[in-house]
Design an enzyme around this catalytic site. Structure first.
Site, short mmCIF file in Angstrom:
data_model
loop_
_atom_site.label_atom_id
_atom_site.label_comp_id
_atom_site.label_asym_id
_atom_site.label_seq_id
_atom_site.Cartn_x
_atom_site.Cartn_y
_atom_site.Cartn_z
N GLU A 44 0.74 6.40 -1.37
CA GLU A 44 -0.50 6.12 -2.09
C GLU A 44 -1.26 7.42 -2.29
OE1 GLU A 44 -3.15 3.62 0.14
OE2 GLU A 44 -4.37 3.14 -1.61
N LYS A 127 -4.09 -0.32 -8.65
CA LYS A 127 -4.20 -1.14 -7.43
C LYS A 127 -5.03 -2.40 -7.68
CE LYS A 127 -5.29 -0.24 -2.51
NZ LYS A 127 -5.78 0.82 -1.60
N CYS A 163 -0.65 -0.51 -1.15
CA CYS A 163 -1.40 -0.68 0.10
C CYS A 163 -2.03 -2.07 0.26
CB CYS A 163 -2.45 0.42 0.19
SG CYS A 163 -2.97 0.79 1.88
#
Lengths: 583, 583
Positions: A44, A127, A163
């Site tokens: 990430e 994300k 994540c």
């Protein structure tokens, strides 16, 4: 059933050093391509480092990240690795450039992942879930994405997520399942907390079962201010088998051959009940060639104390190195805290870069100096002795002070000596205080709290003893000299700032103190909860009062690696000016 | 057209001191009832103080807030003020109690306002818009509300909103307009920034025009760590007239008689296109009795420098008082920064509570000591002189240091002396550094940066001079002695840590430095923007490099009142470990 060779680059990026981070990715791509991998994933925001905090609000930094990504795509092709699809985490923005007074939201900042091939950016995934608790502030910066991207590679549809996405049951994993993903890649910058790797493993298996396909979980590694990213990347099958795993606390290129479901054929469907749409990118429909199979590697589990030690070692070492220091200096008292700090520093940056100074006063016992010298010799550190009494006397002859003011003065003379040596020689000063004493304010601000980094700031005193005993035992098991003198571990702790002083004069037994601190500081336990747990009410009140009053001092102390057991692991953000005493 | 007498309690709550804050509300209710008011409003979270930061995550604090609200309702009735509707800002939660590892969101924490009458809570409004930028972190704690409440009081439908709600064009103000509100109350905890009162006034008038009814904007007052709430409550008519306004930087009960549209009759409609529903609470349908009309008060505008001075004065005074200190101590060098700090401290807490110490070294010029003594006498401060040279010599005879290490040593000896006097006598130490020097690291950590509060930390050096000149002129205009000696203002600034040292040896002219800092630190300007503004490229690079390297030092410095010009006014949260140098 097609087989894909997947490579996960568990690397150690540096926040803000785009060129360094791009080089890490190029090296990983060369190694992955040489190993015949069909896909490489990086962590990430591996290109920018994580977390970039308010650098994200600087327009020039956002542009630098976007431009560096495009340049990296060209470089990968120039390196001859253009054919390998590489997923790169970075910082993006797709809103209007900021005008004065704009809210960050209008900039459309994105925590992004780009898939690169043949010198081009094929797609950019944003994300979906932005964590905004504990150490995370992503709502402050980012806008959530609502498009899931799948890449058809060697006939397998691979979905990409970032994540926090994996901690949610719904989108985007549910969407990946509906779209028939044969593999879900989840790239992380997940900081270390005690017990977290077990929780990660459980969630990776749960998502693999949900999707009905393997999940490849990639984490970065390295220290960043108070955070330590601990690696531990892994690939789990839908039936719960662990297919491969990488080591903790160090870089590794994890490569595994995965037998995966072939793509359904046709395009992926979009479901109207979802807020997320899907996009499919066809890179290669035919199964990828694979001559021989690689044996997947599995990293051993670490026991609790080794895991904590490695987190502290990596956090300290990276803080020193990434901030451009080569060496450290601190006071060695003969006590347990500075002894543990010394061994950690030696393990992190090497004995030759560790300078320790014994600074006895008239209240220092002779065994203190002996124990300090003994430890320095066992560890091979640069050791010197500086007397502080003449300096303390020169202060006391100038101003009329007594009692606590004189106790603190001794600690401040030591802090000033260390800073002078730091200024003269360029060492980073370390503050050897532990979490128990910082929590209750049992340290001297501008004295023993002086330092750019406090390696055991988040280690309770009882854990300090456990770690010291563990480290000595490890040395014995390796046939090495025990680094910490037995007397340092056995003698009762003392600040030695007045005659015959003991910590137990001012504080409850550390077993009791640390139990209360675990509930009151790390947890959400109030007075009544702690009394119900069996702690005496008067001790609870005294400790809570000390903690409440120590908040300012804690704020002024140096950063130190977080190793808390709390799920949302970081110091609470409490007002300094605050009269609530009923907690 | 019914007339309502509205009272706005512009008070100074203390974070966490629920009993003190409840007492403020009871006193305001007694005064408002005695004045014949029909409605009293209190500030955002006036019962808990604002911001409570992570106290919100402590279950016992949430319960304490909820219970104190209910008890306050009973107390208001016992006081004989039960008939008066009182809107009280507080902290609420309507989710499940937290389990270990829960995300804060599951607790359903609310930034809430309750309307109290006759000992009962009539309704609870939950803030619709949660700011999460600049100094605000409300997404970290709170869940947004989706119900607008209107209370029919004296035949007028009054809608209630909180702070950020007014900065949005849509809900809840658009809903209040659709529901036919005759008055919208907006309660705030809005921190001071330069130029903000003008922006507030514009938005209050804009919303009043949008709703077609007056808007009553209430702000709290007082210092809270780095924030200063500056009051300036106001009531604006839909045609843009200012109907009443309260003073800045001090408490006031603002009372005004408002001629308002009568309620439409019937219930309010809910619009399906909105995410917000509405609820109407009928307290009294008949127009409220009013014998005579009160002349509304209008507070004068403050000029720019007076406004800044008042923000600094209030921020310093409240930090000292609310943290339980009675007196302050700091070094008086004869220079402009400590001189301005001294006058501010005198204005904030009184000359008799201000202790200043001149600490000359061999590099101090004779005029420095004269100027320090002169200022102390003009201001009537407690003044003493302590020689540092013997102490500095005792350090230098113990360790071999030179150059910068000795310069910093002098500052650290002074810091240690001040902390010893603080320990001995209980004074709070102030750090007199300005924003320009902190920004570029031109100060000594653990030296002149020592202190629990840095009153002018957010004041650029050029503004330090402006304020000094302004404060002297104000004294002249009042026929008082000018507090700051002319020589202190006129002489070139120097740290006096080596022979003939001048700030200009190390730094660009302050006009240039402050211009670059305004763009680079407060603003979003990068290197190219600043060069385009006419600053020399080499100077921009040098200053940017100094700022980047000073980040750690800034984090370690004491809090100080924010007076930045930046819309989202607070220090950036930047990584300490950060290699980005291209900004």
């Amino acid at each position: 059933m097609p087989t894909l060779r997947i490579a996960l680059a568990q690397d150690n990026p540096v926040v803000g050093d785009l060129d360094h981070n791009a080089d890490l990715i190029r090296r990983a791509a060369s190694a992955a391509a040489a190993a015949g991998a069909h896909l490489l994933a990086t962590g990430e925001q591996a290109l920018t480092g994580y977390p970039v905090e308010d650098l994200a609000l600087r327009h020039s930094f956002v542009e630098a990240s976007r431009e560096r990504l495009v340049r990296l795509a060209a470089e990968l092709a120039e390196d001859g690795n253009g054919a390998l699809p590489v997923a790169v985490g970075y910082l993006d923005a797709d809103g209007a450039p900021p005008a004065t007074g704009d809210s960050p939201a209008s900039r459309g900042l994105r925590n992004a992942l780009a898939l690169i091939q043949d010198g081009k950016v094929l797609f950019r995934y944003y994300k979906r879930h932005l964590p905004n608790y504990g150490v995370f502030d992503e709502d402050r910066y980012y806008t959530a994405g609502h498009e899931l991207h799948l890449a058809r590679i060697g006939g397998v549809d691979v979905a990409f997520t970032i994540c926090e996405d994996i901690w949610q049951e719904g989108e985007p994993f549910a969407v990946a399942a509906e779209a028939g993903a044969g593999l879900v890649v989840n790239v992380n910058a997940s900081p270390y907390e005690q017990g977290k790797q077990e929780r990660r493993t459980a969630i990776v298996k749960e998502r693999a079962a949900q999707v009905g396909a393997p999940v490849a979980y990639l984490n970065i590694v390295g220290g960043q201010d108070e955070l330590v990213f601990d690696g531990g990347s892994m690939i789990a099958a839908p039936d719960g088998r662990m297919l491969a795993s990488a080591r903790r606390f160090g870089p590794e290129l994890l490569i595994a051959d995965l037998d995966l479901e072939a793509a359904r054929g046709g395009d992926v469907a979009n479901h109207s009940s979802r807020s997320m749409s899907t996009a499919l990118h066809r890179l290669s429909d035919a199964p990828a060639p694979l001559e021989t199979r690689i044996e997947p590697s599995h990293a051993p589990d670490l026991d609790r104390l080794e895991e904590i030690w490695e987190a502290l070692r990596l956090g300290l070492g990276d803080y020193v190195r990434k901030n451009g220091f080569a060496s450290v200096i601190f006071g060695l008292s003969g006590g347990i805290d500075s002894a543990l700090t010394a061994v950690l520093a030696r393990d992190a940056i090497g004995a030759d870069n560790v300078h320790v100074v014994a600074m006895p006063s008239r209240y220092s016992s002779s065994h203190s100096l002996d124990d300090a010298a003994d430890l320095a010799e066992r560890c091979g550190l640069h050791y010197s002795v500086e007397a502080i009494q003449p300096i303390v006397d020169s202060f006391v002859s100038e101003i009329a002070i007594s009692g606590l003011a004189v106790e603190n003065l001794q600690a401040r003379v030591r802090g000033t000596l260390l800073m002078a040596l730091s200024n003269q020689h360029g060492h980073l000063v370390l503050a050897p205080g532990n979490k128990s004493e910082y929590a209750v304010g049992y340290s001297t601000i501008y004295g023993d709290a002086v330092g750019g980094f406090a390696p055991i700031k988040d280690v309770l005193k009882t854990l300090v003893y456990e770690l010291a005993t563990w480290r000595n035992a490890k040395a014995r098991s390796l046939g090495e000299t025990e680094p910490i003198p037995e007397n340092t571990i056995l003698k009762p702790p003392s600040a030695e700032l007045r005659p015959d002083q003991k910590d137990s004069d001012s504080l409850p037994d550390y077993e009791i103190l640390d139990g209360i601190l675990t509930g009151y500081v790390d947890g959400d336990a109030g007075r009544e909860d702690l009394v119900a747990q069996g702690y005496p009410a008067d001790v609870v009140d005294r400790v809570a009062g000390l903690v409440d009053r120590a908040e300012y001092k804690r704020r002024q102390s140096a950063p130190g690696t977080k190793i808390t057991v709390k799920s949302f692991g970081r110091d609470r953000r409490l007002p300094i000016t605050n009269r609530f005493r009923g907690k």
